[in-house]
Write an enzyme that holds these catalytic residues in place. Sequence first.
Site, PDB file in Angstrom:
ATOM      1  N   GLN A 204       0.813  -1.223   0.000  1.00 27.10           N
ATOM      2  CA  GLN A 204       0.000   0.000   0.000  1.00 27.10           C
ATOM      3  C   GLN A 204       0.845   1.271   0.000  1.00 27.10           C
ATOM      4  OE1 GLN A 204      -3.259  -0.007  -0.352  1.00 27.10           O
ATOM      5  NE2 GLN A 204      -3.613  -2.194  -0.112  1.00 27.10           N
ATOM      6  N   LYS A 227      -1.495  -3.397  -7.780  1.00 25.27           N
ATOM      7  CA  LYS A 227      -1.899  -2.242  -6.979  1.00 25.27           C
ATOM      8  C   LYS A 227      -1.194  -0.963  -7.437  1.00 25.27           C
ATOM      9  CE  LYS A 227      -2.820  -5.005  -2.818  1.00 25.27           C
ATOM     10  NZ  LYS A 227      -4.289  -4.938  -2.805  1.00 25.27           N
TER      11      LYS A 227
END
Length: 412
Positions: A204, A227
């Site tokens: 993240q 991601k």
Amino acid sequence: TTLFRSKMTNNEIRKDFPILENQDIAYLDSGATTQKPMQVIEAVTNYYKQSNANPHRGAYDLSIEATRAYDESKEKVAKFINAKSPNEIIYTRNATESLNLIANSYGIQNVTKNDKILISIMEHHSNLVTWQNVCKKTGATLEYMYTNENYELSDEEINSKIVPGVKIVAVTQVSNVLGTINDVKKIAKRAHEVGAIIVVDAAQSAPHMKVDVQDLDADFLVFSGHKMLAPMGIGVLYGKEEILNKMEPFNLGGDMIEYVYEQETTYAEPPMKFEAGTQNVNGAVGLSAAIDYLENIGMENVEKIEAELLKYAYEELTKLDFIQIYGPTNLEKRAAVIAFNVKNVHPHDVSTILNNSGVCIRSGHHCAQPLHRKLKMESTCRASFYIYNTKQDIDRLINGLKEVQKIFSKYM
């Protein structure tokens, strides 16, 4: 390669993403997976049109071209995170597989029943279940660092938990639920002081901020391509070369060997030692194109765009008195993700109603059940932002939440 784009606005960036141009949606689930720009889609398509072959196996032109594309992508990843060498970059399917590789090839081999493994309560299951398994197999003890009232890991918690006897500290750089940005450089320094190694889950963080493995002094660091604008099925494991050299491989088979005899095999040097079988070359090509895209915008501009989105979303959500927000109130200490709940309404109902308005958010425990139990709930809603999001997306979220309030007003 695209032109340098540091002056591009969110709306201009958005035009590079066909799915957002072709569908009337506000996509606010980039913490789960990001959409793909045309530049990445074309890079993958062109690879299959022009260069598809098995790398490291042929002396013919196509195989040589596939090998070049694969190896050059490693050089780009190494530069992206400031690794010393492409030899420190191992490709996996995703961050989850990277963590499993570390747990099996390093963890099980290097901890005993008298040792401790330390993680934080905010870890994704990929960085939690893996270490539970190592402890079950070795007899080591799994311990936790807990968040304070500001949803952060305090200096006191770090210093009191990272003590002699701890052999592995595994921590996320950014919580996928709270958005908390952990000071992994400080955590790494403390870990090394007591003789532990540090594993950083950057799934993240790597897509959203500049990550420098040498500055962090990370022993291992992992992230997923999907991601950060790349295709699904390509993940990265960074490891310090001196550690990788001592580790046993996790998977066995072709391309990771030096010599194979009837009763004995010698292994190739890292990173090939950890990359058995035919590799995901098109995923590597896509990841390379994604890095080009992000660097053409500039990671400092990525951070700036996301900070503006986070500020706007946070301010608008706090105006709604039926919303409960989780995570640091100091926005400089959180990434562009907001977990929240609508009072007395289940997150799945919220998500379903928002979907009717074309707003895509995540609902559930976000693969972080222990954290949700600490927060005294089963699940939350989560809006996560990226460079292609706009204030109009956030306005649609707010309007959708007002519709939720209307529908469930008698229960609030």
